[in-house]
Every structure is written in C-alpha cells, then in structure tokens.
Design a protein around this motif. Structure first.
Motif, PDB file in Angstrom:
ATOM      1  N   ARG A   1       0.812  -1.221   0.000  1.00 31.12           N
ATOM      2  CA  ARG A   1       0.000   0.000   0.000  1.00 31.12           C
ATOM      3  C   ARG A   1       0.847   1.274   0.000  1.00 31.12           C
ATOM      4  O   ARG A   1       0.307   2.371  -0.070  1.00 31.12           O
TER       5      ARG A   1
ATOM      6  N   MET B   1      -5.064   3.639   4.233  1.00 28.61           N
ATOM      7  CA  MET B   1      -5.403   2.585   3.289  1.00 28.61           C
ATOM      8  C   MET B   1      -5.229   1.226   3.963  1.00 28.61           C
ATOM      9  O   MET B   1      -4.256   0.992   4.669  1.00 28.61           O
TER      10      MET B   1
ATOM     11  N   ASN C   1     -10.625   5.341   1.475  1.00 31.70           N
ATOM     12  CA  ASN C   1     -11.405   4.239   2.059  1.00 31.70           C
ATOM     13  C   ASN C   1     -12.755   4.034   1.399  1.00 31.70           C
ATOM     14  O   ASN C   1     -13.663   3.450   1.990  1.00 31.70           O
TER      15      ASN C   1
ATOM     16  N   TYR D   1       4.338   8.282  12.968  1.00 35.36           N
ATOM     17  CA  TYR D   1       3.481   9.112  12.115  1.00 35.36           C
ATOM     18  C   TYR D   1       2.108   9.257  12.741  1.00 35.36           C
ATOM     19  O   TYR D   1       1.575   8.309  13.328  1.00 35.36           O
TER      20      TYR D   1
ATOM     21  N   PRO E   1      -2.036  -3.431  13.001  1.00 33.65           N
ATOM     22  CA  PRO E   1      -0.571  -3.605  13.110  1.00 33.65           C
ATOM     23  C   PRO E   1       0.169  -2.274  12.923  1.00 33.65           C
ATOM     24  O   PRO E   1      -0.159  -1.518  12.015  1.00 33.65           O
TER      25      PRO E   1
ATOM     26  N   THR F   1       4.019   3.584  10.738  1.00 30.71           N
ATOM     27  CA  THR F   1       4.056   4.076   9.361  1.00 30.71           C
ATOM     28  C   THR F   1       2.864   4.989   9.119  1.00 30.71           C
ATOM     29  O   THR F   1       1.851   4.924   9.829  1.00 30.71           O
ATOM     30  N   LEU F   2       3.014   5.797   8.094  1.00 26.94           N
ATOM     31  CA  LEU F   2       1.955   6.712   7.721  1.00 26.94           C
ATOM     32  C   LEU F   2       0.691   5.952   7.337  1.00 26.94           C
ATOM     33  O   LEU F   2      -0.420   6.305   7.739  1.00 26.94           O
ATOM     34  N   ASP F   3       0.868   4.873   6.568  1.00 28.60           N
ATOM     35  CA  ASP F   3      -0.301   4.125   6.113  1.00 28.60           C
ATOM     36  C   ASP F   3      -1.025   3.458   7.277  1.00 28.60           C
ATOM     37  O   ASP F   3      -2.257   3.432   7.307  1.00 28.60           O
ATOM     38  N   ALA F   4      -0.272   2.950   8.236  1.00 25.99           N
ATOM     39  CA  ALA F   4      -0.904   2.323   9.402  1.00 25.99           C
ATOM     40  C   ALA F   4      -1.675   3.371  10.199  1.00 25.99           C
ATOM     41  O   ALA F   4      -2.786   3.117  10.681  1.00 25.99           O
TER      42      ALA F   4
ATOM     43  N   ARG G   1      -3.040   6.145   9.131  1.00 27.15           N
ATOM     44  CA  ARG G   1      -4.262   6.568   8.438  1.00 27.15           C
ATOM     45  C   ARG G   1      -5.308   5.454   8.435  1.00 27.15           C
ATOM     46  O   ARG G   1      -6.507   5.727   8.552  1.00 27.15           O
ATOM     47  N   GLU G   2      -4.863   4.249   8.283  1.00 24.48           N
ATOM     48  CA  GLU G   2      -5.810   3.119   8.311  1.00 24.48           C
ATOM     49  C   GLU G   2      -6.479   3.029   9.689  1.00 24.48           C
ATOM     50  O   GLU G   2      -7.692   2.879   9.792  1.00 24.48           O
TER      51      GLU G   2
ATOM     52  N   HIS H   1      -9.076   5.583  10.303  1.00 19.39           N
ATOM     53  CA  HIS H   1     -10.343   5.238   9.647  1.00 19.39           C
ATOM     54  C   HIS H   1     -11.159   4.280  10.517  1.00 19.39           C
ATOM     55  O   HIS H   1     -12.392   4.278  10.458  1.00 19.39           O
ATOM     56  N   LEU H   2     -10.475   3.486  11.321  1.00 20.78           N
ATOM     57  CA  LEU H   2     -11.167   2.453  12.095  1.00 20.78           C
ATOM     58  C   LEU H   2     -11.646   2.931  13.467  1.00 20.78           C
ATOM     59  O   LEU H   2     -12.315   2.188  14.178  1.00 20.78           O
TER      60      LEU H   2
ATOM     61  N   ARG I   1       5.568  12.819  13.379  1.00 23.02           N
ATOM     62  CA  ARG I   1       5.346  13.696  12.222  1.00 23.02           C
ATOM     63  C   ARG I   1       3.888  13.645  11.824  1.00 23.02           C
ATOM     64  O   ARG I   1       3.282  12.585  11.760  1.00 23.02           O
TER      65      ARG I   1
END
Lengths: 165, 330, 750
Positions: free
Chosen positions: A20, B1, B40, C34, C59, C115-118, C120-121, C124-125, C266
């Motif tokens: 991702r 994501m 999302n 992040y 995770p 991580t940035l993606d973790a 943001r994910e 969302h949750l 950050r």
C-alpha cells in the motif's frame, strides 16, 4: 511486505515496503528523498511528479510495488540547465511545487519532442507542433503553483526549450 | 489505506483466475483506484496488478477498425497516429482530461471504469446510495451543480466523469470482456448503467470480468470529428458539459451524425434524438439548434444544475458549427 | 546602491530548484512515528462513545489518543493585547480535553503509528458516536441575525462622517448594490506539517508556520513549560498566505502525540484535513451605495458588510476599510457586522478585508461611472482625496492617479470602445476592466543581531519567515549595500524561534519591519567598527569623524583613505564584532513592546500609510458558453521602494493570480444542512492552473515612502486587492452583464 528493487537517480535501491506504500512515500519516507513533494496525495496538484523511464507521472497515485525494476528520476537526480532557468526567471517562490514543476517540464518537453499533441493543439494530427506559451501552459496545467509563479515557469521552459535541446 | 495482498498478473488467464478471489480488485494505472483506496471508498483485500498484461497494443483490424489493448496508457492512445488521423475526437477527448502525468499512468480500461466525482460520494461522512445502498443521497438536496440532467433517479444524480468515454460512445466502440467463463463483447453505449434504484451498479461488467480491449469500428465520418469540453477552469478540471461530434456532409446535407455528451449523466450520453434530427437535414445553424433542442427536451434539472440544459444546447450547436465551418480537429 | 532595486536572483533559488530545501515534514529522526487525525462528522454535539479497539489492534499502531486518555493541556489562551502571542490562538476549544464538538471536522482523535499508512488506516477504524446538538451553520440564512462588529487594534469596523443615507437619498445619481463573496481557502501547496519531539520537558518542533515566536509561546502555554523550553524551527514554508499565521490543531496535536508516545512524531495534514482544521477566508455579504453629482463628485459613500466567525473563534476582517480611504465622499458611512456559526474559525488570508471589500467597492464605482457616462478612471480622478477622507490625516505617500495614468497609457485603455458588448473576436466577446488596489502599510517590531567577521563576512540573525516572498534575498541585498560588502559575503539565519524574534510574517509588513531593525543594527555595527579603528594605532581612520566615513568596498573609507573591515578587526585583535537590536530578556521584550506601541500609535495618528495600485484586465468571454478567460493583465503599483525588482514582480503577480482565482473559480462549499465542507480537495476546489494565466505585466513606480524604513511600503497583499473587481468590470464590458456574486462562473453568464 514486498522486497523490491528500483533504480532511483541511477543507483539501485532495495526497498522492503508494504504494497500500500505509494511511490511518493517510498521516496520521501523510506529513501529520504524529500525533494519530491506531497501537496494533495490524490493526483490533483502535480507536486509529486517524478520521471519513470523518462515519463512524468504523479507518484502519489503510484504504488511503489507497481514500479519495481523501473528507472525513477526525482529532482535529486536532475541536473539540467532548466533548473538555472527557473532561478533566473524566478519561476518559484515558496519552492514547494518547484521540483514537481521541473520534473513535469522535463517530461513535457520529451512528450513534445516525440510529437504529442495537447488539448490546445488546433490539429491533433499535426506532426510538428510549435511549443507556444499557450501549449506550454496547457501541458503544464497538471502542476499547481499557489504562489503564482506561472509566468516565470513558462519563461524558464521557453528558454530551455529554445536552447540546444 | 487498508493493507492488502498484492500480485502481478502477467497473462490474462492468470488475471481472470485471480479475480475470482473474494475481495480482489484489478489495478491498472491507479489514478482512480489508488485515490479511492486512500479515501477508504474502495477497500480491496487483494490487488491484482494488470499493467504487465500483454494488452498494450493498438492494432488495425482486417475490417478497417482498430483494436486498443485495455492496458494502453491514455497518453499513448491519444498520441497514436491512427487515432489522431482517423478518430481525432478521441485524441482530443483524452487530451482534454486530467493532466499529462495522469494520462501517462491511466489505462484505457481503467478510464472506462473510473467512478463519479460527486463530492458526496467522496466523503464517507455523507450519505450516498452509490457507496452504501439505501443510505440516501445528499447531492439531491445539496450541492448538485455538477450533477446529471439525464437519466438520474431519486436515488442518485451522479455523473460519469470520463472524457474518453464520451468520444467512444459517439464512435460506437465495443468493449471486450474476459473472465473464466469466456469472452463477451458489449457496446460501450449502454455499458454504463443509469442509477435507477441500484446506483451501486455502475456498469455491465461482472465482478469477475476483465476489460481486455476496446474496439473502434471503421467509421469514415470519424475523421471529421471534434471534442469540446466546457469546464470551470481552462484545464485540469472535470467537464460541466462536453460534446463529442462527428458528421459527414454531402451536398450540404448531413448524411452521418454521431453525437455524445459528457458531464450530463451516469453514462456517456449518446445523443440519439439529436442525431435523428441531424440525419438528412441541411448542415445549417438551424438544424444544429433543432438537434440540440430535441436532445435536451428530456433533460431534468435539479436545484443547481439547470444551467447545464442551456449550456449543453449551446455546446452542441457550437461544436457542430465549428465542425461544419472549420472542419475536423485532425 | 549596488544591489537594492536590482533584479537579484533569490538567494535560496538553487536550494529550491534542486529539492534540497527542507520543509517541516522533511527532517529525519530515528524512531520517527506518524500521526493521523480523526475528524468529527457533526457540526455540534458531544461524543457519547469512542471505540478505538479496532484501531489499536491495527498492526503498527503505537497509540490512539482521544479525550478519554489524552493528558490534560492548558486551555488555549484568550487573545489579549497584553501578550501578542495569544493572537495565535486559532480556537478556544481544548482539543482532546473535551467531549464537545464545535465544528464539523474538528479533530476528535489522533492516531500514532510506525508508518503513515498504518496511522491513516487506524484513524479510519476509530468509531465515534455523537449526541447531536442544534447547530447554526448556514451563513446566508443567518444574515438577519448579524450583530455589529467591534473595532480592533488595526482597524475600525464602524465610521460615520455626515449623514450618508440622507446624502444618498438626495443624490441625483446613485447606485445601491448588494454583493456576495464565498468562503475561500488558502491552499498553500504544502499542507500544514509538523515534526515534534520532546527531550524531557524540552520541545522541538519543525512546523510550517508564519510565526515561530507565537507558535513557541502558544505551545509553552498549552504544555505548561517555560518558553525557553520550546523551539520552533521553520526555515522553509511551502506557501502560507495567512493560513499558517495562527497555531492550528495539527501543530498542538503533534506535540501532544510526541509527548504521549515519547517519540518524534510527524503529522502532515491530508489535504482534506487542511480544509477541516485550518480556517479559510470568511464569506461576505456587502452593500455599497454611492451618491454623486452629475459631474461625478461623490456626495455619499456607504459600505457595509456581514461576515462570519466561529463561535469558538475567528478573525474579523476589515472588509470596509477600503471605503474609508479611497474616495473623497462628502458623507461616509461604513459598518461591519458578524454572524456567529458553529463552524471552524475563519482566519487571515492574503489582504483580509481589502481583497473582498475592494471587489464590492470597485465594482460599484464602475457601475456609477457607467451611469454617469464617465470613464471609470476619470470618475476616480474626480474623487481622489487630498487627505484621508475619514479623518483628514495626511497620506504619507499616494500615487494612485499616477498608477492609473501610467497603466492606462500602457494598456491602451483609451482605445477601448466604452459601451459594453462592443468588441468581438470570433467566438469571444472582449472586454476591459479597471479597478484600484489598496492595502495599508504596516511596520512592526523585530529583534536582530549582526556579526561582522574578520574575513569580511556578515551574519544576520533574525527570526523572520520565508514562505516565498524572498525576504532573505531582500535582507541580504540591504545588508550588502548598507555595509558595503558583496552579496555573497552575507549569510542570513531565519525561521527559528531561537533567533532574535521578528514577530509575524503578515500584513505585508515583514520587509519594512526587518529593514528598520537591520538599518539600526548596521548603524550600530559600523559605529562599533569605527570606534575600533579610531582607537587603534596605525589605522588610517584615526582622527577622522564618524560622520565623514562611509561603509563601502568591504570597509570604512573617507575619500581614498580607510581600510577594510578585516584589517580594522585584525588590527584591533578581534575576530568579529557584533551589533544587536532588541532584547530577548523578559524585560527587554516588555520595553521593546512598549516602545513599539508608543511609536506605532504616534505614527498612526500622524499618517495614513498604504500601498496602492491600478489593476487593468482584459477578458475574453465565449459568447455562447460563458467561459471567461483572462487574456491580458497589467498592474501598476505604488509600493514605495522596491528592494528586488525580480522577486517583487513575482509576489505581485502571485497576488493578482490569487485574485483571478477568487474572481473566476474559487469557492469553499459548506453544506448548509451539516456545516461540512463539501469540496475539501484540490480537484473539486479550483485554484488557477497554468492555462488560466496569461502574461501578467506588473510595474512599480518605485517612489520611496518618506515615513517608512528605506521607503519600503510592503507589497505582499496589495496586488490581490481590486483584482476581482477588475475582472468583473471587464466581464461587464465584454458582455453587458454585471456579476455581483463571486465567483464569476459561466452559469452566471448564460
């Protein structure tokens, strides 16, 4: 996680990234190449423009894994008279969109040299298209500059396009 | 994501087998899907990269048509000599969309499947029947300035954002689909569905199908064609209204007319009514106007998008006139 | 002067053109985490349940911080003139220290992950439930509930001279018009970004800010540590335009996340988060009424405005200010009022007030000119005041009519057919419009130190900011000329709260502000050098008087006698010599503030200072579709002395382009049902692109203002004023249609 390699600015980089992770984040956060900027993260500003095998793309919408084994050029790998033209014509203010503008301009000049038309080309079938200011503006419209350095950017590109290229 | 499994398909059989995995999605250029995943709105479990598939050729067909591989990048298609000379409306439409960077990434197949730009679709805090069936539609009573004037329903008023598809609709393109069940060929006109009471169903593609190619018929009239896009800024914006037109005129009489509109419906809108008026009529301003009027009689405005009716009429007339006076965009 | 007034390349140009300039999210730290924000989806209410279970299980997640577990912070300080840094408070909400929601989009949780993606994910949750409370979010619907606005330190919201309504009613010619302007957003291409870490009770912050001092002071207050424990570093800012003046949620929450996790954190806001957590420009409803005699002389001018603030904060714009200074109307009345909404506080944006106020005023003047059958420039000339209309104060400097004259000549104004819809070029209707530009000149206070070394180099240390204006370049030029050293001998340190404080980069004041202190410091420095030389045996300057000696050619000279700085310092056995303006001690700060305020107020009583200009616009409007294209532009400006003709032209063009965006396309859409911004993205909010912008010609009269340091007036904002009116007037000239509601989108012209 995916182990991938890509050639970045001439050297082979090994990356261990989740699928991702965008190419933009891979460059900025994993390889420390922060010259490529994030402005919108959704393909609407052009700040993240890099060259892949010489073609300009928006790296925020590219997954890094999709670009394994490709040849990536970021602003850190660019050494072109166009950069001096940008400074001389003051085609930058805050500087944040600048790397994207420069990479985009390089890709754009290559597209033009290959005979590609644009939305303002009167006859799309023409083989040779004069790179007027109007053509440059249309072709560069994917790169926003909120400081409004558009005139200087166009002048820098015109100068660069007009020279030995 | 959301994190996901990622695999690359190198041949079509592998790709169509892989897509049968629940929660799998094909990934082309990523210009729409990656954006939607980051917001999302799409949350696939498995992503199948199909950009390595051997579907990146543009070939001439024996019958004079063209076969465009689904993985051909938008910029390559617009730059192709045969497109520029035989189907200039298609080259123009592609060049009118997005940015140089995005056109270098986006695939032809992905462009066909791109999803609406309705702002309520993009905001998970808003109600949207397309995103979540039965939740309601915030656009109908909200900002609907860029919503549909044709074929909308009480459940959804979204438009399809593609420029390319508007030209493809005018050109009677055929979409080739492949799945483990075999190959299907569908006309692009009608491929995108009107919302009705199930706006979540956007196209005729089955969940396990892959777009493998677009075919353009041999169409001499297409050499005399143009695309006109009207939008809120000079470039890098989606259409308010767009027009794809191709005509053939003999002795002052229109003998062939292809017309499609963008920005007005959930599908690229083939203007059959206008074509009927044009066919056999003299190539005059009056005919152009009558054609435009005829097409727009069925338009239904919402609170903010009524201007599109007048705009579409004028854009149709202007495009037909330009085609008549200045000739082809080729 | 060797450098001042010349088109010098910007000193940081190469850093920016090679990608080497580092912005706030680009400083590497080992063990960096992040952050991502969770935004409220209701306009007003209370959080009844917040479930971070799924988010915490994601995770890579390090922490999910909500009002249930966030450590207590001190509440945001109330803005007070006693401590200017309190002006940086963006809202009164104690984020994550309350279950209350005050605007749709307010941050209600922060997620920190590896991580940035973790991050943001997980964001969302996070599941949040609310009890909704009645909310007032519809600006237009609240117009009737507007309340009078109070005067502020910088501007008066209400002024009356004579009985303007009576004069209007009695006037033989008049216009009485209503205008609306939508909310708009800054949209700097760099999203607001912060990298923060704590070392014990010391906080270091890389932040995209226009005011490192205020940011430092605010954070010290919020986290209850001494100011000296906080350092805010911001050498490059990727555009700001007012949007990075105050301390917005992202900055505080990053510092909080770093504190909670004990790691460097950050946060680069997503573009959507910028819209949801950083205010934009207020929308406005304005009335402008002008009464005039047949000859054009104005007998009445009325300008009133309604704008908005959030109930939890918001910047009150001086929308009607322009009408207090532009025209010599016999009777004058300006009134501002406000509605209060359950909304994200609006904030300063390039020429707050004047940008939208000038749209209404300068559009009305054009309408009046047409009614009178007068050239709009001539109408302005007939009403040009000799002194400030509201109070008779002298203008320190005002060459407005010169701007119009020079511009009209160069633009070919006289050749235009005055009647609307008279010029056509193929499918295009062509029109020309003109409008005045105006922005007050300010000068605040900066501390600064100078160091001259024996090798002839000069170091300027001053905590000003670089967001693209080219201040470092201008200050280098002035330093080089004042001390008589080459440009490349000057190094500037800026953008760091550990440097001598320079206040805010705003109000077009930074160059004048820093220049004043710089000139003082240069004077002190050369005094010091001269004193060294005079005392040192063997110096050729021994026995000379200070006033006979000048700084040039890298040293101090009288005629041909003198010596280089290096020689003087070496002879005196010194490696360097320093000079300082202002003091960073508590006492020094207070004395400085008092001295500044007294000078500031005295100055204001005496002079009306401003930049002004004339905006000339040509548009082409598609006769059928109503698409508007700006085809030519000329702006002629009276901005006092221009330090750098190259960077000044860029900045002036930038303002004009932002004005063109405001005129033709920009609009932040707020859903009146929910108070939620609907087009929170750069694809649905349209800022001008390359293809929208023709060659923008700019000219400066370059006439120094005698009351400002070096004659500098400031030019960051004046060029956005008048732009929308010039466009609207040109659209009218092209089409015969008056559009009084921005933006002028094609649907309004069909």
């Amino acid at each position: 996680m995916a182990d991938i390699r890509m050639r970045v600015n001439g050297s082979i980089e090994k990356l261990d990234v989740e699928p991702r992770v965008s190419l933009l984040d891979a460059l900025r956060e994993h390889l420390g190449l922060t010259g490529t900027k994030k402005g919108c993260d959704q393909g609407a500003c052009g700040a993240c423009t890099v060259l892949v095998d010489g073609e300009r793309i928006s790296s925020c919408l590219a997954l890094a894994v999709q670009y394994a084994d490709r040849d990536i050029t970021t602003i850190e790998g660019v050494s072109d008279p166009l950069q001096e033209s940008f400074v001389r014509h003051d085609g930058l203010q805050c500087g944040y969109c600048t790397p994207g503008q420069i990479c985009s301009a390089l890709g754009m000049l290559a597209e033009h040299a290959a005979g590609m038309a644009s939305a303002v080309t009167e006859h799309v079938a023409d083989e040779e298209i004069e790179l007027t200011a109007e053509e440059i503006r249309e072709r560069m419209s994917g790169n926003l500059c909120r400081c409004g350095s558009y005139n200087g950017i166009v002048a820098a590109i015109q100068e660069s396009a007009g020279s030995a290229r | 994501m959301k994190d996901f499994a990622y695999l690359t398909a190198h041949d079509v059989p592998t790709a169509v087998r892989a897509i049968t995995t629940p929660g799998a999605k094909f990934l082309g250029g990523g210009t729409n899907l990656v954006d939607l995943m980051r917001q999302n709105i799409e949350r696939p479990d498995t992503v199948i990269d199909i950009t390595q598939l051997p579907l990146d050729q543009i070939e001439e067909l024996p019958d004079g048509g063209l076969r465009i591989g689904a993985m051909v990048r938008n910029s390559r298609l617009a730059a192709h000599r045969l497109i520029r000379t035989r189907y200039p409306v298609l080259a123009q439409a592609i060049l009118a969309g997005a940015s140089g960077q995005l056109r270098n990434m986006a695939t032809v197949g992905g462009n066909v499947l791109q999803r609406t730009r309705c702002p309520y679709f993009a905001d998970l805090a808003a109600r949207c029947n397309k995103r979540e069936q039965g939740s309601g539609c915030d656009a109908i009573g909200g900002f609907n300035r860029n919503a549909a004037i044709f074929g909308a329903s009480e459940h959804c008023v979204a438009t399809h954002p593609s420029d390319m598809c508007v030209a493809l609709a005018a050109l009677d393109a055929i979409i080739e689909l492949e799945s483990v069940r075999g190959t299907r060929r569908l006309p692009l006109v009608g491929f995108h569905m009107l919302p009705g009471d199930s706006p979540q169903h956007e196209t005729a593609i089955a969940p396990d199908e892959l777009i493998t190619a677009i075919e353009l018929p041999d169409l001499p009239a297409a050499a005399r064609s143009r695309y006109r896009k009207v939008r809120d800024r000079s470039s890098y914006a989606f259409a308010l209204v767009s027009v794809a037109a191709a005509t053939e005129v003999r002795n002052g009489v229109i003998t062939e007319a292809r017309l499609a509109l963008g920005g007005v419906a959930a599908r690229p809108w083939r203007a059959h009514e206008a074509e009927r008026v044009l066919l056999g009529a003299p190539a005059t301003e009056d005919s152009f106007l009558r054609a435009a009027e005829a097409e727009l009689t069925a338009a239904v405005p919402l609170s903010q998008n009524g201007f599109k009716i007048e705009l579409a009429k004028r854009a149709i007339t202007a495009t037909l006139r330009q085609l008549h006076v200045e000739g082809s965009a080729a | 002067m060797t450098y001042v007034g010349k088109p010098v390349d910007r000193v940081d140009g190469t850093l920016k053109a090679t990608g080497a300039a580092r912005y706030a999210a680009e400083f590497p730290y080992p063990d960096l985490a992040y952050a991502a924000l969770v935004h409220a989806t209701v306009a007003r209410g209370r959080i009844t349940r917040i479930d971070a279970g799924l988010a915490r299980k994601t995770p890579g997640v390090v922490a999910v911080i909500t009002h249930l577990n966030a450590p207590a912070m001190k509440p945001p300080p109330k803005p007070t003139p006693m401590d200017l840094s309190t002006m940086a408070t963006s809202s009164s909400v104690s984020l994550l220290n309350t279950d209350e929601v005050h605007w749709n989009g307010q941050p209600v949780a922060v997620v920190v992950a590896e991580t940035l993606d973790a991050a943001r994910e997980a964001a969302h949750l996070v599941e949040v439930e609310y009890t909704e409370l009645p909310a007032t979010v519809d600006f237009a619907a609240e117009e009737a509930n507007a309340r009078p606005q109070k005067n502020t330190l910088l501007s008066s919201a209400n002024t009356q001279k004579g009985d303007a309504e009576a004069a209007l009613a009695a006037a033989p010619f008049s216009v009485d018009l209503r205008y609306t302007t939508p909310g708009v957003n800054h949209n700097a291409i760099e999203p607001h970004s912060t990298t923060a870490y704590w070392d014990g009770d010391q906080l270091v912050l890389h932040d995209a800010t226009q005011n490192t001092t205020w940011a430092r002071d605010q954070l010290a207050i919020r986290f209850d540590v001494p100011k000296k424990n906080v350092r805010v570093i911001s050498p490059f800012v990727g555009g700001a335009f007012g949007g990075k003046s105050l301390v917005w949620p992202g900055t505080v929450l990053t510092a909080l996340a770093a504190k909670v996790t004990g790691r460097p954190v950050r946060l680069m806001l997503t573009r959507e988060s910028v819209y949801r957590t950083v205010g934009g420009r207020t929308p406005s409803i304005q009335r402008v009424a002008i009464g005039a005699e047949a000859g054009g002389s104005m007998t009445a001018l009325i300008h009133s405005s309604v704008s908005r603030v959030g109930k939890v904060g918001g910047w009150t714009e001086q929308i009607t200010t322009v009408s207090r200074h532009m025209y010599d109307a016999a009777a004058l009345q300006v009134r501002q009022s406000l509605v209060r909404l359950d909304a994200l506080p609006n904030t300063i944006m390039r020429a707050p007030g004047e940008s939208i106020g000038s749209f209404a005023l300068e559009s009305s003047v054009d309408e009046l000119a047409y009614q009178l059958g007068l050239d709009p420039i001539e109408l302005r000339a007939r009403n040009e005041p000799a002194r400030n209309p509201v109070d008779g104060k002298a203008f320190s400097h005002r060459l407005l009519l010169d701007c119009f004259e020079q511009g009209a000549k160069e633009f070919g104004w006289a050749e235009r057919a005055p009647q609307p819809r008279a010029t056509r070029d193929g499918r295009w209707l062509v029109g020309m419009g003109v409008a005045a530009a105006y922005h007050p000149a300010w000068q605040f206070q900066a501390n600064l130190t100078l160091r001259l070394s024996a090798d002839g180099t000069v170091l300027v240390r001053c905590g000003f900011h670089e967001m693209g204006m080219g201040t470092a370049t201008a200050i280098s030029q002035i330093t080089a000329d004042t001390l008589g050293v080459p440009l490349d001998a000057v190094t500037i340190e800026y953008g760091d709260s550990d440097l001598p404080g320079a206040g805010t980069a705003g109000a077009s004041a930074q160059t004048a502000t820093v220049t004043a202190s710089l000139l003082d410091a240069c004077e002190k420095l050369t005094d010091g050098v001269f004193a060294l030389a005079r005392k040192t045996p063997g110096s050729p300057l021994r026995g000379h008087r200070r006033q006979d000696v000048t700084a040039r050619d890298g040293g101090l000279y009288r005629d041909s006698r003198g010596e280089s700085y290096g020689e003087i310092l070496r002879r005196a056995g010194r490696e360097s010599i320093d000079a300082q303006v202002g003091s960073e001690t508590r006492l020094g700060e207070l004395t400085g503030q008092v001295r500044f305020m007294s000078k500031f107020l005295m100055d204001r009583r005496r002079w009306m200072k401003a930049a002004c200009g004339a905006q000339f616009c040509e548009v082409r409007v598609d006769a059928e579709t109503g698409e508007v294209r700006v085809s030519r532009w000329l702006g002629v400006f009276d901005v006092g002395r221009v330090i750098n003709t190259k960077t000044a032209a860029s900045q002036l063009r930038g303002g004009i382009i932002m004005g063109i965006g405001m005129a033709l396309a920009e609009e932040t859409l707020v859903d009146p049902r929910t108070g939620r911004i609907v087009n929170a993205s750069l694809s649905e909010y349209h800022v001008p692109v390359h293809a929208d912008i023709p060659t923008i010609e700019v000219r400066c009269l370059d006439d120094p203002d005698p009351t400002m340091p070096l004659g500098v007036v400031g030019l960051g904002e004046v060029s956005v004023t008048g732009v929308a009116a010039a466009v609207a007037n040109a659209v009218h000239h092209a089409t015969g249609r008056r559009i009084r509601d921005l933006p002028i989108t094609l649907d309004k012209l069909l």
